[in-house]
Design a protein around this motif. Structure first.
Motif, PDB file in Angstrom:
ATOM      1  N   GLN A  61       1.178   1.599   5.556  1.00 15.23           N
ATOM      2  CA  GLN A  61       0.639   0.619   6.500  1.00 15.23           C
ATOM      3  C   GLN A  61       1.329  -0.718   6.284  1.00 15.23           C
ATOM      4  OE1 GLN A  61      -3.742   1.122   5.996  1.00 15.23           O
ATOM      5  NE2 GLN A  61      -3.675   1.293   8.216  1.00 15.23           N
ATOM      6  N   ASP A  94       0.837  -1.197   0.000  1.00  8.47           N
ATOM      7  CA  ASP A  94       0.000   0.000   0.000  1.00  8.47           C
ATOM      8  C   ASP A  94       0.871   1.245   0.000  1.00  8.47           C
ATOM      9  OD1 ASP A  94      -2.139  -1.602   0.073  1.00  8.47           O
ATOM     10  OD2 ASP A  94      -2.872  -0.985   2.053  1.00  8.47           O
ATOM     11  N   ASP A 105       0.193   3.925   1.710  1.00  6.08           N
ATOM     12  CA  ASP A 105       0.054   4.726   2.929  1.00  6.08           C
ATOM     13  C   ASP A 105       1.015   4.301   4.043  1.00  6.08           C
ATOM     14  OD1 ASP A 105      -0.993   2.314   3.567  1.00  6.08           O
ATOM     15  OD2 ASP A 105      -3.039   3.013   3.896  1.00  6.08           O
ATOM     16  N   ARG A 119      -2.106   4.628   8.933  1.00  6.08           N
ATOM     17  CA  ARG A 119      -1.585   5.258   7.719  1.00  6.08           C
ATOM     18  C   ARG A 119      -0.926   6.597   8.037  1.00  6.08           C
ATOM     19  NH1 ARG A 119      -4.014   6.944   3.295  1.00  6.08           N
ATOM     20  NH2 ARG A 119      -5.050   5.062   2.582  1.00  6.08           N
TER      21      ARG A 119
HETATM   22 MG    MG Z   1      -4.285   1.692   4.335  1.00  4.73          MG
END
Ligand code: MG
Ligand code: UDP
Length: 314
Positions: free
Chosen positions: A97, A93, A95, A200
């Motif tokens: 994460q 991802d 972000d 995030r």
């Molecule tokens: Mg995420």
């Protein structure tokens, strides 16, 4: 050895700079490997694409693929998989994460040759609501029972895998994509790497509760025909019930006559059976609608801009 990183991005203008910094650091710490970063801009409405262009200008390892509209994360991941050139490929991802700092460890595990893929598994669900965690635990349990997708509790899409597995995933060209199920279905030996959930870095999650609910029912339908079986078994069950009831009513009428009574119970039964019928029909309709989409065989994604010359479009 070359490692391809696939990163789907949808409105991630705030996350991209810190992510790129982190990736630069991680890739810098692994001088024995070549890297390729494939950023897939899934029709973002913010400055994601201009930022990607800037990054690609400065770093030749970066490929960006920009969609003509939002096609969803599954399509974005598929576009990435179709275009990897590395010996290993990872999806993550944008972000953060999925911490980039896990990559060296994942590569080390693959290098032992014992496994074909390394998947990150969240051990905690910090920063997530209790109800959401509860439903998602139920979902994994259910999936384990009714499908052969072989999903682990807390499995994420963060994975590093060997080329063979990437090719297998690309060969699964279905339109209703459910990656967690696909990863499990293709098989291969997977090492589950536990990690602590992180929130995030910036921006907001794109998942609402109902979005997740739809995602999970789609997942079940993609990898299991159990709902159809439930529909036909319940049909069979009620047929037997009605035959038994018929015999009972017949005998009772023969022995004691037939006083008119039981209107409320009749209505209840009619409503109930009607409900079961509509429910079963609905399940069938869901599968047929999936078939409809599948049969149309539309492209998974439409690329509007990219800096890669021989891009694969599927
Ligand atoms: Mg995420
Ligand atoms: N994403 C995407 N297309 C979408 C929705 C999300 O490419 O339509 C990307 C998003 O940019 C992020 C990843 O998928 O990199 C996971 O999304 P998000 O963080 O919103 O999901 P969560 O982590 O909350 O499950």
């Amino acid at each position: 050895m070359k490692i391809s990183l696939i990163i789907p991005c949808y409105n991630e203008e705030e996350s991209l700079p810190p992510l790129y910094e982190a990736l630069k650091e991680v890739t810098g710490s692994m001088p024995n490997y070549d890297f390729e970063m494939i950023f897939v801009d899934d029709g973002s409405k913010d400055r994601t694409l201009p930022i990607l262009k800037e990054l690609a200008e400065a770093d030749e390892r970066i490929t960006y693929i920009s969609f003509s509209r939002n096609f969803g994360k599954e399509a974005a991941m598929y576009a990435g998989f179709c275009n990897v050139s590395g010996d290993y490929a990872a999806v993550m991802d944008a972000d953060m994460q999925h911490p980039p700092s896990l990559i060296p460890e994942m590569v080390k595990i693959l290098e032992t040759g014992e496994y074909d893929s390394v998947a990150a598994r969240r051990t905690t669900r910090k920063g997530e609501s209790k109800i959401r965690s509860f439903f998602s635990r139920c979902f994994y349990k259910l999936m384990g029972k009714i499908s052969d997708a072989n999903m682990k509790q807390g499995a994420t899409d963060f994975r590093l895998m060997r080329r063979e597995m990437v090719d297998a995933i690309v060969s699964m060209s279905e339109n209703n994509r459910f990656s967690k199920g696909i990863f499990g279905w293709v098989g291969f030996k997977t090492y589950w790497l536990p990690y602590e959930n992180v929130e995030r870095v910036a921006g907001k999650t794109k998942w609402s509760f109902f979005g997740l609910l739809k995602y999970s029912t789609d997942g079940i339908m993609s990898f299991s025909t159990t709902p159809l079986k439930i529909a036909s078994w319940s049909g069979l069950f009620f047929t037997f019930c009605s035959i038994a009831l018929l015999i009972f009513v017949f005998i009772r009428a023969a022995l004691y006559g037939d006083p008119v009574a039981g209107w409320p119970s009749t209505i209840c039964i009619i409503l109930f059976i009607g409900g079961v019928q509509l429910f079963s029909l609905g399940i069938m309709g869901q599968y047929i609608s999936k078939m409809y989409v599948e049969v149309k065989n539309r492209p998974h994604y439409i690329v509007s801009q990219t800096n890669k010359k021989d891009i694969v479009r599927k």
